[in-house]
Write an enzyme that holds these catalytic residues in place. Structure first.
Site, PDB file in Angstrom:
ATOM      1  CB  THR A  46      -5.668   0.538   5.054  1.00  0.00           C
ATOM      2  OG1 THR A  46      -4.781   0.261   3.970  1.00  0.00           O
ATOM      3  CG2 THR A  46      -7.097   0.366   4.589  1.00  0.00           C
ATOM      4  CB  THR A  65      -1.829  -1.360   5.196  1.00  0.00           C
ATOM      5  OG1 THR A  65      -0.787  -0.635   4.562  1.00  0.00           O
ATOM      6  CG2 THR A  65      -1.774  -1.113   6.685  1.00  0.00           C
ATOM      7  CB  VAL A 105      -3.083   8.011   0.416  1.00  0.00           C
ATOM      8  CG1 VAL A 105      -1.927   8.990   0.265  1.00  0.00           C
ATOM      9  CG2 VAL A 105      -3.383   7.316  -0.908  1.00  0.00           C
ATOM     10  N   GLY A 106      -1.214   7.292   3.323  1.00  0.00           N
ATOM     11  CA  GLY A 106      -0.798   7.744   4.650  1.00  0.00           C
ATOM     12  C   GLY A 106      -0.875   9.243   4.834  1.00  0.00           C
ATOM     13  NE  ARG A 123       4.510   7.683   2.752  1.00  0.00           N
ATOM     14  CZ  ARG A 123       3.560   6.793   3.048  1.00  0.00           C
ATOM     15  NH1 ARG A 123       3.880   5.545   3.296  1.00  0.00           N
ATOM     16  NH2 ARG A 123       2.312   7.164   3.107  1.00  0.00           N
ATOM     17  CB  SER A 129       3.664   4.426   6.935  1.00  0.00           C
ATOM     18  OG  SER A 129       2.391   3.944   7.233  1.00  0.00           O
TER      19      SER A 129
HETATM   20  N1  ASP Z   1      -1.358   3.640   4.923  1.00  0.00           N
HETATM   21  C1  ASP Z   1      -0.192   3.016   4.344  1.00  0.00           C
HETATM   22  C2  ASP Z   1       0.835   4.067   4.041  1.00  0.00           C
HETATM   23  O1  ASP Z   1       0.517   5.079   3.491  1.00  0.00           O
HETATM   24  C3  ASP Z   1      -0.451   2.255   3.092  1.00  0.00           C
HETATM   25  C4  ASP Z   1      -1.648   1.358   3.117  1.00  0.00           C
HETATM   26  O2  ASP Z   1      -2.536   1.539   3.914  1.00  0.00           O
HETATM   27  O3  ASP Z   1      -1.700   0.452   2.308  1.00  0.00           O
HETATM   28  O4  ASP Z   1       1.967   3.860   4.298  1.00  0.00           O
END
Ligand code: ASP
Length: 280
Positions: free
Chosen positions: A204, A155, A206-207, A183, A185
């Site tokens: 950035t 991201t 895990v959302g 889903r 983000s």
């Molecule tokens: N935060 C983003 C998501 O979960 C992914 C990422 O940061 O790479 O959609």
């Protein structure tokens, strides 16, 4: 004037030094361009310009080169927050657009400022954003091999402090890769992207963890209540550790403090105030 950008997490860092170096080089070029732009533009204009450059680079999981959801489609999410007016705008799961951050910018003056899916796409087309397929051959072959399950994040985000002392934050993503279609983000929520007159944060990781920890909004609120940016971020990450969260942030405070921290040390980012710094 200060600028910080990120290119998400880099899960192959231990095995693929070549890609890591390419990402660092790209970040260092883009942070220089962004900082040059900031000399004659506002923080708001600069974060949009800089995130669009990141979206246009196939190395990152935003715009072209985004990861593919489990039904074979790319759905993009991006958001923007103007610290001066405290207005937030964004698009969630929009398809066939080149620069979702530019659509978020277009939405900023509207009453309805966060649009999802088809509605976001119709708004974009009505406002002159042409059809664009962001799937690259690389992402297609990863999808076909289901390699996205390796959680290769990338991201992008940017926070800027302009010459007038105003802050803005922008974040853009193709999501986690191989997720259930549609889903949502964190990147187009106040957990993933937030700014006011005291601080700006882009996240950035895990959302779901970022939303559970309400990261960006929580850190900015702590700075607003008197914490330094470092203390606000460190306290918030201590709380995230209890949830076993996987995340990273970049931020700038109105006092000019630039800060980055992450739960796992694989995030790529770069900053520019007087000197260039590139890290991962
Ligand atoms: N935060 C983003 C998501 O979960 C992914 C990422 O940061 O790479 O959609």
């Amino acid at each position: 004037m200060k600028l910080i950008i990120h290119g998400g997490f880099f899960s192959e860092s231990s095995t693929n030094q070549e890609t890591k170096k390419a990402k660092q080089d790209a970040l260092s070029d883009i942070v220089r361009l962004g900082h040059e732009y900031l000399k004659t533009h506002t923080a708001l204009e600069t974060v949009v310009y800089t995130v669009a450059l990141l979206e246009d680079n196939e190395l990152f999981n935003a715009g072209i080169g985004s990861q593919i959801q489990s039904d074979g489609k790319v759905r993009l999410s991006a958001s923007l927050m103007d610290g001066k007016t405290e207005k937030f705008s964004g698009v969630i799961n929009v398809e066939d657009i080149k620069n979702p951050i530019a659509v978020a910018k277009q939405l900023l003056p509207y009453d309805d400022r966060v649009l999802s899916g088809e509605g976001a796409q119709i708004f974009a087309r009505e406002n002159g954003f042409d059809y664009f397929n962001p799937i690259t051959p690389q992402r297609q072959s990863e999808y076909e091999a289901k390699l996205n399950q390796q959680n290769n994040k990338g991201t992008v985000g940017c926070v800027a402090l302009d010459a007038e002392g105003n802050l803005a934050a922008a974040t853009s993503t193709g999501g986690k890769g191989f997720e259930i279609p549609c889903r949502v983000s964190d990147s187009a929520t106040v957990a993933g992207n937030f700014a006011n007159q005291h601080a700006g944060i882009s996240c950035t990781g895990v959302g779901e963890d970022i939303v559970s920890g309400a990261l960006a909004a929580k850190i900015v609120t702590r700075v607003t209540d008197g914490f330094s940016l470092k203390d606000a971020a460190d306290k918030t990450f201590t709380e995230l550790a209890v949830l076993d969260g996987f995340a990273g942030i970049i931020g700038i405070s109105a006092a000019g403090e630039i800060y980055h921290c992450d739960s796992h040390p694989y995030m790529v980012w770069a900053s520019f105030d007087v000197n260039l710094q590139v890290f991962s």
